[in-house]
Write a protein that holds these residues in place. Structure first.
Motif, PDB file in Angstrom:
ATOM      1  N   ALA A  26       0.851  -1.207   0.000  1.00  0.00           N
ATOM      2  CA  ALA A  26       0.000   0.000   0.000  1.00  0.00           C
ATOM      3  C   ALA A  26       0.872   1.237   0.000  1.00  0.00           C
ATOM      4  O   ALA A  26       0.768   2.086   0.871  1.00  0.00           O
ATOM      5  N   LYS A  27       1.761   1.306  -0.939  1.00  0.00           N
ATOM      6  CA  LYS A  27       2.586   2.505  -0.995  1.00  0.00           C
ATOM      7  C   LYS A  27       2.861   2.896  -2.450  1.00  0.00           C
ATOM      8  O   LYS A  27       2.779   2.091  -3.360  1.00  0.00           O
ATOM      9  N   GLU A  28       3.189   4.176  -2.623  1.00  0.00           N
ATOM     10  CA  GLU A  28       3.488   4.647  -3.967  1.00  0.00           C
ATOM     11  C   GLU A  28       4.860   5.297  -3.947  1.00  0.00           C
ATOM     12  O   GLU A  28       5.329   5.746  -2.915  1.00  0.00           O
ATOM     13  N   ASN A  29       5.483   5.367  -5.114  1.00  0.00           N
ATOM     14  CA  ASN A  29       6.751   6.067  -5.194  1.00  0.00           C
ATOM     15  C   ASN A  29       6.518   7.553  -5.415  1.00  0.00           C
ATOM     16  O   ASN A  29       5.858   7.956  -6.364  1.00  0.00           O
ATOM     17  N   GLY A  30       7.040   8.366  -4.521  1.00  0.00           N
ATOM     18  CA  GLY A  30       6.891   9.815  -4.663  1.00  0.00           C
ATOM     19  C   GLY A  30       7.795  10.326  -5.774  1.00  0.00           C
ATOM     20  O   GLY A  30       8.620   9.591  -6.307  1.00  0.00           O
ATOM     21  N   ARG A  31       7.654  11.615  -6.122  1.00  0.00           N
ATOM     22  CA  ARG A  31       8.410  12.180  -7.237  1.00  0.00           C
ATOM     23  C   ARG A  31       9.914  12.122  -6.995  1.00  0.00           C
ATOM     24  O   ARG A  31      10.698  11.889  -7.881  1.00  0.00           O
TER      25      ARG A  31
ATOM     26  N   GLY B 162      11.426   9.975  -5.274  1.00  0.00           N
ATOM     27  CA  GLY B 162      11.922   8.642  -4.992  1.00  0.00           C
ATOM     28  C   GLY B 162      11.567   8.132  -3.604  1.00  0.00           C
ATOM     29  O   GLY B 162      11.652   6.956  -3.329  1.00  0.00           O
ATOM     30  N   TYR B 163      11.140   9.033  -2.694  1.00  0.00           N
ATOM     31  CA  TYR B 163      10.717   8.554  -1.384  1.00  0.00           C
ATOM     32  C   TYR B 163       9.395   7.828  -1.504  1.00  0.00           C
ATOM     33  O   TYR B 163       8.580   8.140  -2.363  1.00  0.00           O
ATOM     34  N   GLN B 164       9.189   6.880  -0.628  1.00  0.00           N
ATOM     35  CA  GLN B 164       7.888   6.226  -0.613  1.00  0.00           C
ATOM     36  C   GLN B 164       7.057   6.913   0.450  1.00  0.00           C
ATOM     37  O   GLN B 164       7.549   7.241   1.526  1.00  0.00           O
ATOM     38  N   PHE B 165       5.817   7.191   0.125  1.00  0.00           N
ATOM     39  CA  PHE B 165       4.980   7.806   1.152  1.00  0.00           C
ATOM     40  C   PHE B 165       3.645   7.087   1.249  1.00  0.00           C
ATOM     41  O   PHE B 165       3.196   6.444   0.309  1.00  0.00           O
ATOM     42  N   TYR B 166       3.062   7.188   2.394  1.00  0.00           N
ATOM     43  CA  TYR B 166       1.735   6.625   2.616  1.00  0.00           C
ATOM     44  C   TYR B 166       0.756   7.768   2.796  1.00  0.00           C
ATOM     45  O   TYR B 166       1.096   8.767   3.412  1.00  0.00           O
ATOM     46  N   THR B 167      -0.428   7.632   2.307  1.00  0.00           N
ATOM     47  CA  THR B 167      -1.451   8.594   2.716  1.00  0.00           C
ATOM     48  C   THR B 167      -1.943   8.137   4.085  1.00  0.00           C
ATOM     49  O   THR B 167      -1.737   6.991   4.490  1.00  0.00           O
ATOM     50  N   GLU B 168      -2.602   9.038   4.807  1.00  0.00           N
ATOM     51  CA  GLU B 168      -2.985   8.720   6.178  1.00  0.00           C
ATOM     52  C   GLU B 168      -3.897   7.489   6.248  1.00  0.00           C
ATOM     53  O   GLU B 168      -3.729   6.627   7.075  1.00  0.00           O
ATOM     54  N   GLY B 169      -4.852   7.440   5.320  1.00  0.00           N
ATOM     55  CA  GLY B 169      -5.793   6.323   5.332  1.00  0.00           C
ATOM     56  C   GLY B 169      -5.091   4.996   5.119  1.00  0.00           C
ATOM     57  O   GLY B 169      -5.385   4.015   5.796  1.00  0.00           O
ATOM     58  N   MET B 170      -4.133   4.988   4.216  1.00  0.00           N
ATOM     59  CA  MET B 170      -3.399   3.747   3.955  1.00  0.00           C
ATOM     60  C   MET B 170      -2.624   3.301   5.178  1.00  0.00           C
ATOM     61  O   MET B 170      -2.586   2.128   5.513  1.00  0.00           O
ATOM     62  N   LEU B 171      -2.015   4.268   5.844  1.00  0.00           N
ATOM     63  CA  LEU B 171      -1.203   3.943   7.006  1.00  0.00           C
ATOM     64  C   LEU B 171      -2.092   3.352   8.107  1.00  0.00           C
ATOM     65  O   LEU B 171      -1.748   2.346   8.718  1.00  0.00           O
ATOM     66  N   ASP B 172      -3.237   3.995   8.316  1.00  0.00           N
ATOM     67  CA  ASP B 172      -4.172   3.471   9.321  1.00  0.00           C
ATOM     68  C   ASP B 172      -4.569   2.033   9.002  1.00  0.00           C
ATOM     69  O   ASP B 172      -4.571   1.168   9.870  1.00  0.00           O
ATOM     70  N   ARG B 173      -4.897   1.830   7.741  1.00  0.00           N
ATOM     71  CA  ARG B 173      -5.336   0.482   7.351  1.00  0.00           C
ATOM     72  C   ARG B 173      -4.216  -0.523   7.529  1.00  0.00           C
ATOM     73  O   ARG B 173      -4.422  -1.627   8.017  1.00  0.00           O
ATOM     74  N   GLU B 174      -3.021  -0.120   7.130  1.00  0.00           N
ATOM     75  CA  GLU B 174      -1.871  -1.005   7.218  1.00  0.00           C
ATOM     76  C   GLU B 174      -1.566  -1.344   8.675  1.00  0.00           C
ATOM     77  O   GLU B 174      -1.301  -2.491   9.017  1.00  0.00           O
ATOM     78  N   LEU B 175      -1.624  -0.330   9.549  1.00  0.00           N
ATOM     79  CA  LEU B 175      -1.362  -0.559  10.973  1.00  0.00           C
ATOM     80  C   LEU B 175      -2.390  -1.504  11.563  1.00  0.00           C
ATOM     81  O   LEU B 175      -2.067  -2.434  12.301  1.00  0.00           O
ATOM     82  N   ARG B 176      -3.650  -1.254  11.219  1.00  0.00           N
ATOM     83  CA  ARG B 176      -4.719  -2.104  11.746  1.00  0.00           C
ATOM     84  C   ARG B 176      -4.510  -3.554  11.308  1.00  0.00           C
ATOM     85  O   ARG B 176      -4.652  -4.483  12.090  1.00  0.00           O
ATOM     86  N   ARG B 177      -4.123  -3.709  10.051  1.00  0.00           N
ATOM     87  CA  ARG B 177      -3.868  -5.040   9.524  1.00  0.00           C
ATOM     88  C   ARG B 177      -2.768  -5.753  10.305  1.00  0.00           C
ATOM     89  O   ARG B 177      -2.900  -6.908  10.685  1.00  0.00           O
TER      90      ARG B 177
END
Ligand code: C2E
Ligand code: CA
Ligand code: CA
Ligand code: CA
Length: 279
Positions: A1-6, A8-23
């Motif tokens: 659940a991550k994308e490559n930023g412009r 080169g850093y990988q970033f998570y949107t807040e919703g993705m991070l929440d979901r990932e943590l919960r998982r």
């Protein structure tokens, strides 16, 4: 659940991070859930449209998490399939269903059958049939009281193995239902080659069955196909009187859905069936 930023850093949107943590948290907690006895089987009755009675109920697992409350199966069954816990959970489900059937043995619910859900992953296990057989004999429950629901995925991979497993279950006397029928892209030939007792028409065809001609046509076709093969039909997700009437008019065998009852605790089911004279 991550994308490559412009940059080169990988970033998570807040919703993705929440979901990932919960998982991740749920994944960890799943390891303790069985030991701490946090699972429950809820039961949803199936109305026999010929007799007007209830002779069977589907078992749906619930996880009563100590901090997060009830967690629905779509959140943890896929996780358990990934991390392999599903095998232990499946054993627990089989045992809990047989324990319930044993409890009903001498009462007004002694004729009830329980249908449990098994994923393709569970059918992969070579000792599944032995596990079921042992649970039945341990609780002294006849195999004909137990039904298993499997989706069409079992017709797509490991076909020989799956057929062998299902033949063994069938020989024991366990009934076999194909769940979510009509959405699985499998060949109809498997209805001929596998020992199928029931088809469950997927809820997506029932939801608009009284408004959309296509859905009505599909539902009727499934019912006719099944009956011509000597297979009984359950409609899932029945929520309105009009849907129930449609199913009656078109000779569907069983109806299941919120109109009749939500999945509830076994004690409540017993009460409801008594109060409403459905036994
Ligand atoms: P499923 O086997 O297709 O179960 C039907 C789902 O539809 C259940 O959701 C049920 O609560 C819901 N449902 C029943 N009637 C209605 C209705 O009238 N309207 C609507 N909107 N929904 C209705 P639930 O309990 O959340 O289970 C979801 C899925 O989780 C199940 O789909 C099944 O694939 C899986 N599952 C549940 N219990 C078990 C289990 O013990 N083992 C395994 N392997 N999978 C399970
Ligand atoms: Ca099911
Ligand atoms: Ca289903
Ligand atoms: Ca489903």
């Amino acid at each position: 659940a991550k994308e490559n930023g412009r940059n080169g850093y990988q970033f998570y949107t807040e919703g993705m991070l929440d979901r990932e943590l919960r998982r991740l948290e749920l994944d960890k907690d799943l390891n303790k859930a069985l030991a701490q006895d946090e699972f429950e089987l809820h039961l949803q009755p199936q109305l026999d449209l010929t007799s007007g009675r209830v002779n069977s109920a589907e078992a749906l697992i619930r996880w009563r998490h100590p901090d997060r409350g009830m967690i629905p199966p779509f959140e943890f069954i896929p996780l358990a399939e990934e991390n392999g816990r599903i095998t232990d959970i499946g054993r627990w489900v089989v045992d809990a269903a047989c324990r319930q059937l044993a409890q009903w043995r001498n009462g007004p619910l002694s004729h009830l059958r329980i249908a449990i859900n098994l994923s393709g992953r569970e059918l992969d296990e070579d000792d599944l049939v032995d596990t079921i057989q042992r649970a039945l004999s341990h609780h002294e429950v006849p195999a004909s009281r137990l039904e298993v629901e499997l989706t069409e995925e079992i017709f797509i991979q490991n076909i020989e193995h799956n057929r062998n497993q299902l033949m063994r279950l069938h020989e024991l006397g366990v009934h076999l239902a194909i769940d979510d029928f009509g959405v699985g892209y499998s060949s109809l030939a498997y209805l001929r080659d596998f020992p199928v007792d029931l088809l469950k028409i997927d809820r997506s065809f029932i939801t608009n069955v009284t408004e959309r001609r296509d859905d009505a046509t599909i539902a009727r076709a499934v019912i006719n196909l099944a009956h011509n093969l000597g297979v009984r039909v359950v409609a899932e997700g029945v929520e309105t009187d009009a849907q129930l009437q449609f199913l009656r008019d078109n000779h569907c065998d069983l109806a299941q859905g919120y109109l009749i009852s939500r999945p509830i605790q076994p004690l409540l089911l017993e009460q409801m069936l008594r109060d409403e004279g459905l036994l």
